[in-house]
Design an enzyme around this catalytic site. Structure first.
Site, PDB file in Angstrom:
ATOM      1  N   THR A 139       0.062   0.616   6.896  1.00  0.00           N
ATOM      2  CA  THR A 139       0.170  -0.338   5.955  1.00  0.00           C
ATOM      3  C   THR A 139       0.608  -1.736   6.644  1.00  0.00           C
ATOM      4  O   THR A 139       1.279  -1.975   7.791  1.00  0.00           O
ATOM      5  CB  THR A 139       1.118  -0.148   4.960  1.00  0.00           C
ATOM      6  N   GLY A 140      -0.198  -2.926   6.052  1.00  0.00           N
ATOM      7  CA  GLY A 140       0.161  -3.852   6.463  1.00  0.00           C
ATOM      8  C   GLY A 140      -1.122  -5.082   6.484  1.00  0.00           C
ATOM      9  O   GLY A 140      -2.134  -4.743   5.705  1.00  0.00           O
ATOM     10  N   THR A 165       0.754  -1.316  -0.135  1.00  0.00           N
ATOM     11  CA  THR A 165       0.076   0.093   0.024  1.00  0.00           C
ATOM     12  C   THR A 165       0.902   1.253   0.041  1.00  0.00           C
ATOM     13  O   THR A 165       2.004   1.196   0.362  1.00  0.00           O
ATOM     14  CB  THR A 165      -0.759  -0.044   1.306  1.00  0.00           C
ATOM     15  N   ARG A 200     -14.131  -7.788   0.517  1.00  0.00           N
ATOM     16  CA  ARG A 200     -13.469  -7.356   1.518  1.00  0.00           C
ATOM     17  C   ARG A 200     -12.839  -6.125   1.260  1.00  0.00           C
ATOM     18  O   ARG A 200     -12.274  -5.418   0.216  1.00  0.00           O
ATOM     19  CB  ARG A 200     -12.142  -8.563   1.607  1.00  0.00           C
ATOM     20  N   GLY A 217      -4.624  -5.636   7.156  1.00  0.00           N
ATOM     21  CA  GLY A 217      -5.499  -4.728   7.466  1.00  0.00           C
ATOM     22  C   GLY A 217      -6.310  -5.086   8.474  1.00  0.00           C
ATOM     23  O   GLY A 217      -6.769  -4.291   9.350  1.00  0.00           O
ATOM     24  N   GLY A 244     -10.129  -3.521   3.648  1.00  0.00           N
ATOM     25  CA  GLY A 244      -9.170  -3.397   4.711  1.00  0.00           C
ATOM     26  C   GLY A 244      -9.300  -2.329   5.688  1.00  0.00           C
ATOM     27  O   GLY A 244     -10.070  -1.542   5.747  1.00  0.00           O
ATOM     28  N   ASP A 245      -8.195  -1.788   6.200  1.00  0.00           N
ATOM     29  CA  ASP A 245      -8.096  -0.870   7.126  1.00  0.00           C
ATOM     30  C   ASP A 245      -7.849   0.689   6.370  1.00  0.00           C
ATOM     31  O   ASP A 245      -8.182   1.767   6.830  1.00  0.00           O
ATOM     32  CB  ASP A 245      -7.063  -0.772   7.955  1.00  0.00           C
TER      33      ASP A 245
HETATM   34  N1  ASP Z   1      -3.543  -2.512   4.655  1.00  0.00           N
HETATM   35  C1  ASP Z   1      -3.927  -3.024   3.406  1.00  0.00           C
HETATM   36  C2  ASP Z   1      -5.021  -3.749   3.255  1.00  0.00           C
HETATM   37  O1  ASP Z   1      -5.184  -4.372   4.294  1.00  0.00           O
HETATM   38  C3  ASP Z   1      -2.721  -3.841   2.698  1.00  0.00           C
HETATM   39  C4  ASP Z   1      -1.452  -3.001   2.801  1.00  0.00           C
HETATM   40  O2  ASP Z   1      -1.126  -2.308   3.878  1.00  0.00           O
HETATM   41  O3  ASP Z   1      -0.754  -3.389   1.780  1.00  0.00           O
HETATM   42  O4  ASP Z   1      -5.951  -3.716   2.572  1.00  0.00           O
END
Ligand code: ASP
Length: 328
Positions: A243-244, A192, A220, A246, A222-223
């Site tokens: 980022t991560g 992200t 789905r 989510g 995410g965060d």
């Molecule tokens: N946080 C993002 C999500 O879960 C993914 C990412 O940060 O790469 O959609």
């Protein structure tokens, strides 16, 4: 990482994940560093000429959305059905105005659509076909779904579907690779982009844009587009972009939690970011990282993965770009 400062400042991330020294070729490393530097410089130019933090965040993210190296806009991860469904959010720390979109498929710059939600609707979060229709009604640039396609993400999808025992969908009509070849690095499930900024007037803003997780299913979200989870900004505390994985960031309310620790518990921004990411997120089993800028202009980042693409620049502080854990 913390850095003193009382004037404008900007920190950007291009995703956290399994990015260890030795994983990247010299060419890959140079491509990612250059991309982060170019985007951060563009945001810094907005701020150094007196522009507002919201403009700096949007300008920086637009560049990263167009860059197929990152999982946002062009280069986004695919859903299990072989579509790119894009999420983004932006928040203005001065007013707590926030706009977000989830599941866009035909809008070139999701971050611009998120911002338009603030200015052109009474809502905070729009989703799906309605969000794309709203973007059109605001005159935002459309994109054919094939614009977002990259061969590298398609291969990641095929591998994930094989592991899940799911059928491979047909390739999207008109899909053509962005021609990245060996320059791309597979950072795992993530990638992200996000930007936080503090302008010369003392206002902070945060924005995040993503294609979400590889092979996501069932609509789905995410965060990233959820205010308080992946994105938050308040002049009383800080601006944070995450980022991560989510699902973990949503459960902890990571971005707002960091701001609350600064505002109510008096932690420094770096201490707050480290507590939430290194202690709480790790304890919950989540992987990822954050970038943050305080209302006082201090910059911070924290991640519990082996790497996070990142850059920072501030008034009187030269641009720094990092990838691995052991870099400043
Ligand atoms: N946080 C993002 C999500 O879960 C993914 C990412 O940060 O790469 O959609």
């Amino acid at each position: 990482m913390a850095c003193d400062g009382s004037r404008w400042a900007l920190v950007a991330h291009g995703g956290a994940g399994a990015i260890a020294r030795g994983d990247l070729t010299a060419g890959q490393e140079a491509a990612y560093r250059e991309a982060m530097a170019t985007a951060a410089r563009a945001g810094g130019a907005v701020l150094s000429s007196g522009g507002p933090s919201m403009d700096a965040v949007e300008a920086t993210i637009r560049i990263l959305e167009d860059d197929p190296l990152f999982n946002a806009g062009r280069g986004a991860a695919f859903t299990a059905e072989g579509r790119n469904e894009l999420d983004a959010a932006i928040m203005d720390g001065a007013t707590l105005a926030a706009g977000a979109v989830a599941g866009l498929t035909t809008t070139r710059h999701p971050i611009a659509a998120a911002r338009a939600v603030i200015e052109g609707s009474p809502h905070v979060l729009l989703s799906g076909a309605g969000a794309d229709a709203f973007a059109r009604s605001r005159g935002l640039e459309p994109a054919d779904p094939a614009w977002f396609f990259t061969e590298r993400r398609w291969r990641s999808l095929e591998r994930a579907l094989e592991r899940l025992g799911l059928p491979a969908p047909p390739r999207p009509a008109g899909a053509r690779d962005a021609g990245l070849g060996a320059l791309v690095h597979e950072e795992g499930k993530y990638g992200t982009v996000g930007v936080v900024a503090r302008d010369a007037a003392g206002h902070v803003a945060a924005g995040t844009s993503t294609g979400g997780t590889n092979a996501k299913r069932w609509g789905r979200v995410g965060d990233s587009p959820l205010i308080g989870a992946g994105t938050y900004a308040a002049d009383t505390a800080a601006a944070v972009s995450c980022t991560g994985a989510g699902e973990y960031f949503i459960r902890l309310g990571v971005a707002h939690r960091i701001c609350a620790l600064v505002e109510y518990a008096g932690l420094s921004l770096q201490a707050a970011a480290d507590r939430v990411v290194q202690d709480e997120l790790t304890a919950l089993g989540g992987a990822g990282g954050v970038v943050a800028v305080g209302a006082d202009g201090r910059m911070a980042w924290s991640f519990n993965t082996s790497g996070m693409y990142r850059a920072r620049i501030a008034d009187g502080v030269p641009l720094t770009v990092g990838i691995y854990k052991d870099e400043d």
